[in-house]
Design an enzyme around this catalytic site. Structure first.
Site, PDB file in Angstrom:
ATOM      1  N   SER A 103      -1.006   7.914   3.459  1.00 44.70           N
ATOM      2  CA  SER A 103       0.406   8.298   3.472  1.00 44.70           C
ATOM      3  C   SER A 103       1.243   7.301   4.277  1.00 44.70           C
ATOM      4  CB  SER A 103       0.524   9.722   4.028  1.00 44.70           C
ATOM      5  OG  SER A 103       1.762  10.305   3.704  1.00 44.70           O
ATOM      6  N   ASP A 105      -1.018  11.627  -2.327  1.00 43.28           N
ATOM      7  CA  ASP A 105      -1.353  11.536  -0.910  1.00 43.28           C
ATOM      8  C   ASP A 105      -2.737  12.133  -0.619  1.00 43.28           C
ATOM      9  OD1 ASP A 105      -1.422  11.651   1.845  1.00 43.28           O
ATOM     10  OD2 ASP A 105       0.340  12.919   2.056  1.00 43.28           O
TER      11      ASP A 105
END
Length: 284
Positions: A40, A159
């Site tokens: 991320s 993610d």
């Protein structure tokens, strides 16, 4: 450069400004580790560390998250998600383009984690997969429910934080004997279970029971990862850098008056522990 120490960067949305401040301190003081891994926002911050672009840290950690196109209605209309990944990337690259030559030639290796939506697994890709489209980094930042997944390598990803919030196991798999863990959460932070409405929304959006189950168990995995790090700390094999206090910054904060002090806190607290960090890296 130590051959045995890995750098593990947690995600955390705009809270990654703390990490950017910490790594600016690393770069200014010549702390170059041979390996780093992130997911991320952590992966975006690590890019500037690998390329040694000090000025890019502040642009990535503070300036980019404070743009109007980052969170809310504008990215929803333009990108189909509440978090403006394209807008964020465009801003960063227009102000401080990634130095691809430095990326290729850097002695620091880098892995980026992605969640494979079809296979329900986290996969890691090294820095050779980072191209001018930055799809690997964008996919890494595609937050559950807040962003549209990305096609990368002919597969759909988002993610990796749904499963691997802190990639300590990947650093171990890469052969590192010691690990510096860069966290965006204050000491004592407890990850709570995903609310029922989030689980229901995930079921409606993804139509996939395994994704919902991964979301339901996310806090358990997070605690397990920190338990692993705590054990490594006891063994002298991990050093954790994390905020000492909460100054009101969340993963969605876009106010520069809050993010700048958060960035500075990361820098100052890392500077204060510089001798400890160097000793940890150098000791056998």
């Amino acid at each position: 450069m130590s051959r045995r120490v890995g750098l593990v960067a947690e995600g955390g949305g705009t809270k990654a400004a703390y990490s950017a401040g910490a790594l600016k301190c690393f770069l200014e003081n010549g702390i170059y580790l041979p390996y780093c891994v992130g997911i991320s926002a952590g992966s975006e911050i690590l890019l500037s560390y690998v390329t040694r672009q000090i000025d890019r840290m502040e642009i990535t950690g503070i300036d980019a998250p404070c743009q109007k196109e980052v969170i809310g209605i504008r990215p929803l209309l333009k990108e189909g998600g509440l978090f403006g990944i394209e807008a964020t990337n465009d801003f960063i690259e227009s102000r401080a383009p990634l130095d691809f030559e430095a990326l290729r030639n850097s002695e620091t290796q880098m892995d980026v984690g992605l969640y494979n939506i079809k296979e329900h697994t986290v996969e890691y890709f090294d820095k050779s997969y980072v191209d001018k489209d930055m799809t690997l980094i964008k996919a890494s930042c595609a937050l559950l429910l807040l962003s549209r997944p990305y096609m990368f390598n002919n597969k759909k990803y988002m993610d990796a934080g749904l499963v691997d919030m802190i990639s300590i196991e990947q650093s171990i798999r890469r052969g590192n004997e010691k690990h510096i863990v860069l966290s965006t959460k204050e000491k004592g932070y407890v990850r709570k279970p995903a609310p029922k409405y989030q689980q229901l929304l995930a079921k409606l959006v993804y139509h996939d029971d395994k994704i919902v189950d991964d979301l339901r168990r996310r806090h358990e995995r997070y605690n397990e990862q920190w338990d692993k790090i705590a054990q490594l700390e006891k063994e002298g094999k991990a050093l954790v850098l994390r905020p000492s206090k909460d100054i009101g910054v969340s993963r969605y904060t876009t106010d520069p008056k809050k993010l700048r002090p958060w960035f500075q806190l990361g820098y100052d607290e890392t500077l204060a522990r510089l001798d400890e960090i160097k000793e940890f890296i150098d000791e056998d």
